[in-house]
Design a protein around this motif. Structure first.
Motif, mmCIF file in Angstrom:
data_model
loop_
_atom_site.group_PDB
_atom_site.id
_atom_site.type_symbol
_atom_site.label_atom_id
_atom_site.label_comp_id
_atom_site.label_asym_id
_atom_site.label_seq_id
_atom_site.Cartn_x
_atom_site.Cartn_y
_atom_site.Cartn_z
ATOM 1 N N SER A 219 0.812 -1.221 0.000
ATOM 2 C CA SER A 219 0.000 0.000 0.000
ATOM 3 C C SER A 219 0.845 1.271 0.000
ATOM 4 N N VAL A 220 2.159 1.133 0.068
ATOM 5 C CA VAL A 220 3.037 2.302 0.091
ATOM 6 C C VAL A 220 3.245 2.792 -1.340
ATOM 7 N N ASP A 221 2.965 4.059 -1.582
ATOM 8 C CA ASP A 221 3.130 4.655 -2.910
ATOM 9 C C ASP A 221 4.610 4.855 -3.200
ATOM 10 N N THR A 222 5.047 4.399 -4.357
ATOM 11 C CA THR A 222 6.465 4.540 -4.721
ATOM 12 C C THR A 222 6.862 6.003 -4.909
ATOM 13 N N ASN A 223 5.890 6.862 -5.187
ATOM 14 C CA ASN A 223 6.216 8.288 -5.348
ATOM 15 C C ASN A 223 6.759 8.889 -4.057
ATOM 16 N N VAL A 224 6.359 8.326 -2.920
ATOM 17 C CA VAL A 224 6.868 8.823 -1.644
ATOM 18 C C VAL A 224 8.373 8.606 -1.553
ATOM 19 N N TYR A 225 8.832 7.420 -1.996
ATOM 20 C CA TYR A 225 10.263 7.138 -1.977
ATOM 21 C C TYR A 225 11.011 8.034 -2.955
#
Length: 333
Positions: A219-225
């Motif tokens: 559920s973690v958006d890759t854009n955050v990384y």
């Protein structure tokens, strides 16, 4: 007068008011409606047998066990025949010279077993979940293979581990002997037995944690990384500042579940060491659940056994409440 009366009634009809003075918008008179109504009453009647069954299957055994904790009886003794001792079984757990040292050692090992089981399996599961998010050859095959320790029955797993470490002729002691480490008795030495039991618990539990963490990481958006990387964050900083806070809710839930699993885990310890080896006071790997089993079915003393079980339940409830508070806080943040 009659003409005026007829005219007034026609005027009322045009306005939507009946002869009785009640129109479509006027409140109806009669029996007031109840919140449930007939449909709710019907549902309650149909649900009643299930509620009675739940009470019989859950509340009655708990109440019966609590009554046993206040008596000094055996598994075959009826509650009406067992002597009533009140809270003496609970007091003996802390004050009795014969019982208190045994309960203390069992409590210490239970804490060690639970802490290692929860955080060890979580660390391994999280590391593997992060690894499986990368593109590695045979990713799907590795996922299936890593689930095997959890899928395979604990009886099979404990038998395999006994074959590997139980005797000096087992493969692991012989391998250590070949490299110069001699006379290693994994299940005969108290410290080594505790280490083996804790590692075995991590071994059979990390797939559950891996699945929990994999679902959270999905559920973690890759854009955050990508945003963290553009801000100059290193991999470790992104893990601490992005990954852990986002998956914290799932992490706390998994800790609650695994804490309950570890404290109440009977087969993992019993099938591997049966609570031994002896340390003079009690078995080195005797946890509280093993101690309760020994007092109930080996010593035929259900009073101390059920008292231990209820104190374990109380501690689990307190720990669960604390962790659930952390879950709510993580959800708000």
């Amino acid at each position: 007068m009659a003409v005026d009366t007829v005219t007034e009634r026609f005027q009322q009809a045009k306005r939507g008011v009946g002869v009785s003075g009640r129109g479509p918008g006027a409140p109806r008179r009669g029996r007031p409606s109840t919140p449930l109504g007939r449909a709710g009453l019907t549902l309650a009647v149909f649900a009643l047998p299930s509620l009675i069954l739940l009470v019989l299957l859950n509340v009655f055994p708990v109440g019966y066990a609590f009554l046993q904790s206040l008596q000094n009886g055996s598994p075959s003794t009826l509650p009406t025949e067992a002597p009533f001792v009140g809270l003496q079984n609970y007091i003996d757990t802390f004050t009795s010279p014969q019982f208190a040292p045994i309960a203390l050692q069992a409590t210490i090992f239970t804490v060690i077993f639970t802490v290692v089981g929860v955080f060890g399996s979580w660390a391994v599961g999280l590391a593997l979940a992060l690894l499986l998010r990368t593109r590695i050859p045979g990713n799907a095959v590795f996922k299936v293979l890593l689930l095997l320790p959890w899928i395979v029955p604990v009886v099979v797993s404990s038998t395999a581990w006994n074959f590997l470490v139980a005797t000096p002729q087992s493969p692991v002691p012989m391998l250590l002997n070949a490299i110069g480490i001699e006379n290693v008795n994994f299940l005969g030495d108290p410290v080594l037995a505790q280490v083996v039991v804790c590692i075995f618990k991590v071994w059979i539990s990390f797939p559950f944690m891996m699945m929990m963490m994999s679902s959270a990481l999905a559920s973690v958006d890759t854009n955050v990384y990508e945003a963290a990387k553009m801000d100059g964050a290193t991999g470790w900083q992104a893990f601490r500042g992005v990954t852990l806070p986002i998956i914290s809710r799932t992490t706390f839930i998994s800790w609650v579940l695994m804490t309950i699993f570890c404290v109440n885990d009977f087969p993992t310890i019993f099938l591997l060491t049966q609570g031994g080896p002896s340390t003079g006071v009690t078995g080195a790997t005797t946890s509280l659940i093993i101690l309760a089993y020994q007092y109930a079915f080996q010593n035929q003393q259900t009073g101390p056994a059920t008292a231990i079980a209820f104190m374990m339940t109380t501690v689990l409830v307190i720990v669960s409440v604390i962790l659930f508070q952390r879950i709510k806080k993580a959800s708000i943040e």
